[in-house]
Design a protein around this motif. Sequence first.
Motif, PDB file in Angstrom:
ATOM      1  N   ILE A 159       0.829  -1.207   0.000  1.00  0.00           N
ATOM      2  CA  ILE A 159       0.000   0.000   0.000  1.00  0.00           C
ATOM      3  C   ILE A 159       0.865   1.260   0.000  1.00  0.00           C
ATOM      4  O   ILE A 159       0.601   2.214  -0.746  1.00  0.00           O
ATOM      5  N   SER A 170       0.624   3.581  -3.274  1.00  0.00           N
ATOM      6  CA  SER A 170      -0.110   4.852  -3.120  1.00  0.00           C
ATOM      7  C   SER A 170       0.790   6.072  -3.130  1.00  0.00           C
ATOM      8  O   SER A 170       0.333   7.190  -3.371  1.00  0.00           O
ATOM      9  N   TYR A 183      -7.965   0.497  -0.539  1.00  0.00           N
ATOM     10  CA  TYR A 183      -7.468  -0.739  -1.134  1.00  0.00           C
ATOM     11  C   TYR A 183      -8.486  -1.857  -0.962  1.00  0.00           C
ATOM     12  O   TYR A 183      -9.041  -2.060   0.117  1.00  0.00           O
ATOM     13  N   LYS A 240      -5.986  -3.650  -5.010  1.00  0.00           N
ATOM     14  CA  LYS A 240      -5.856  -2.508  -5.911  1.00  0.00           C
ATOM     15  C   LYS A 240      -6.379  -1.268  -5.202  1.00  0.00           C
ATOM     16  O   LYS A 240      -7.348  -1.336  -4.440  1.00  0.00           O
ATOM     17  N   GLY A 241      -5.750  -0.131  -5.461  1.00  0.00           N
ATOM     18  CA  GLY A 241      -6.149   1.107  -4.815  1.00  0.00           C
ATOM     19  C   GLY A 241      -7.270   1.786  -5.580  1.00  0.00           C
ATOM     20  O   GLY A 241      -7.052   2.368  -6.646  1.00  0.00           O
TER      21      GLY A 241
END
Length: 611
Positions: free
Chosen positions: A119, A123, A192, A201-202
Amino acid sequence: MTTSSPLTESATDLVAMPPADSNLTDLILASCSEDPTAPVYALRNGAGGWTDVRFGAFLDRVRAVARGLIARGVAPGDRVAIFAPTSYEWAVLDQAVWFAGAVSVPIYETSSESQVRHILADSGTRVLAHADDTLGDLARAAATSADVELDLFPLSEAGLAALEEDGAAVAPEDLEAARARPSLADPASIVYTSGTTGSPKGAIITHGNFAAAAINELHFARDVVQWGPGLHSRTLMFLPLAHVLAHAVQVICLYARIQVAHAPSPATLMQDLPSYRPTWLLAVPRVFEKLEAGVAANAERAGTGRIYAAAKQTAIAFSEAEEARAYDGGPGPSRALRARHALFDRLVYRKIRQALGGEVVSCVSGASALSSELVHFFRGVGVPIVEGYGLTETTAPATVNIPAAMRVGTVGLPVPGVTVRIAEDGEILLSGPVVFGGYHEQPEASAAVMEDGFFRTGDLGSLDEHGFLRITGRKKDIIVTAGGKNVYPAPMEEKLREHRLVGHVVVVGDDRPFVGALLTLDPDELKRWSMDRELDLTLEEAATHPAVLAAIQEQVDAVNAGVSRAESIRRFLILDHELTEASGHMTQSQKLKRSQVLADYAADIEALYRR
């Protein structure tokens, strides 16, 4: 609400949207200006009670913390991660991130180092708030292995106070410039996904997504939360705020001036209910399943099991009769049924309502399916549970039932602004202002889930003649037996989970001669069930104990009574341990990783068919 065809498309008209050049904080400020003294949060006061936090005071705190973020170097568009359980401090920082013009990145407090590493790297997060030293150390380790420079600070009362002190020198006009910079099209949060089918996946949730949910979904669901002039609606938030459902609902509550108190987890829920007395609750199905199972177990221990069983059946029959009258022109509950219902209300139902705090008028269930029998039961008890449907990519609810328009077994009507379309292969497609802005830095994945402006959910469903959506399963989860029979496992799994002993279920049978099932037992219910029968069974012992096998077989027989022989469960296997997040078989939002279970228990499945 309009329907272009009872079987292909259903839509509800949009109520309103704010100007395109505004953002979510404008909506929050406008709501506060209408009533700055409204109690929007509640804090434990140390004396067994709760202290109100007024809207104006809350936003003063948010501004002070936002100035602290700016002083710390956070600029508009920067990512700020929140790595903590549900709390009031989480709510303050969440809004402060947006007032600083930045983007929040929620992280479940149960995340592993590898998940946090993914993450942070994906991100572009550079600032992270953590709840305690353990999470802080984990975040540092993840940042080091991801080669990310990370600025950490504690998400606590002391941590927020330090931020306020840091931000004292930041000019109000600088804060206002940062706050006003994003538009509806800009990211507000990167959430997420659970990762049931691969790496998370974000999902980019925009200011417009949250704003659409706040304005439109609240208008549609006002009957659920008893919201309106002169009504003091309040809820106890215990679901993880890292989950988009809880996150979006908290935003909706703040905009609507619905008071929120926080509990760190469902484990403390029953302790907090009597003192806070919420008027409605948001939960996942397992909470309601365990609540009903606990009531049934208590009745058995008290020697009133037969009375409770009769009360349960009466509640279900009463709700079914009411629904038949509303939608099928039925006569409604008979005089005899009403009399039984009134009797059990005095003996049983009132006690269940008191266990929820005594003032709950409705509950909202999301994240996964709840059995129709349980929905009918709670509605018959006087606590309607309304189910909704949505995904991370739709900012949570895209459809929802409400007490005034509710069909048990469905997930309701589209919320305002949303169109539900059923594709030729049965897949549910969704469009509207709540649909996300795509996956972070994954244009191909983003394009793959869109079709003519509609989000492809991967779920299967149908629409009835009134436009209510019914979920039938996951597109990838359809079982095709060796005989060519298509089997939808989800409804059977839901029915099996109604038994108090059952924890999790995976129905199997792809390319097999018949349908089977893997089951786990609920350890808490097993303990109570065993004590009631003067047994002392471990999970390992219970997996093969004749009494347990017989009890589960009865539930399997009940499931099989509702399907064809080709779909019926011929054999089942009880695992001698739990499936948990730690074992890698549950997501952080407590959804079963079906594909992982099938892979890890391939040998057990083979044994099931060799027996």
